[in-house]
Design a protein around this motif. Sequence first.
Motif: not given
Length: 298
Positions: A193, A196, A214-215, A217-219, A221-222
Amino acid sequence: MPTAFRLPPRPVHATVPRGKAVDGLRKEFTHLTKQNPNGARVIYVTGLPGTGKKTVCYQYGEEFMNLGGDKKRIVSTWNLETPESLFRSLCDLAVMMGSPANTETVIRRKCQLMSKRIKTAKRIYESKKMGYKLLLILTNVGQQMKNLRHYWPQHGDEQWGDTQVLLCVDDVGELGLANAEINELSLNGGLIESQSLNLLNKLSGKKDDEDGAKYLLRELNYHPMSIAHTAIFLKSVLQNPDNAGFGWKDCLIRIEKLKMGTVGHYNTKQSLALTSILEIITLFRRWPSTGLEALTRF
């Protein structure tokens, strides 16, 4: 001191240090050298397009060139798209090892068959290998080359001498290798993270709304290339003062609209960036687990 190097091109997402992966490669090469100090050591660097295979190899290559030792060091990047591109890569390596600059031209005139040209260029390397410490970075493995593996170094092959080899390929299973032959570093897990966020902020210039970032980046998949495309897309949108409130979640909304064929009023370059992001996300969500990740400690 280093003598020559030919590193892969730096992609747009190569701005973040990949220390964990580079450290893993270093440790694995040390382990493989203890097992067989006289043969080639091959590690397969795998992952979907944009996961950073060439970035990791580039950063490892930079570190390799700066190490000392009693042998001269060379980093050579090979293009394995076709037999022709392999031949040209071998000639480039021969020149870096001291052969005349016209080596490729001389071999072409002397040999008509491509197989003979490759063997002749390879013999030049074999005659000079003892004086060098080599790192070969093999990229762009083409379909016709997958059945011609004998033309490039295989793990443990002593005819290649004291050579480290990094072979970049999307899926090592495509090469038809047995599990016992594989030393693999998979990059499909994406960035951590903090890396990213660093990449996203550096390429976009936007440093606020960390929760939204951060939201996003999760979507994504980094995934490095997806992050880079998204950051560049946002930066281009924010060049218009009327879009000052446009944020990370708005980027995801546009991607969802793209799935339905309603991109919105953006220029061609922005639309292509969104298309790239969507294609990469779709690939990641469909990508099966291969079970071949031998170097899981990375």
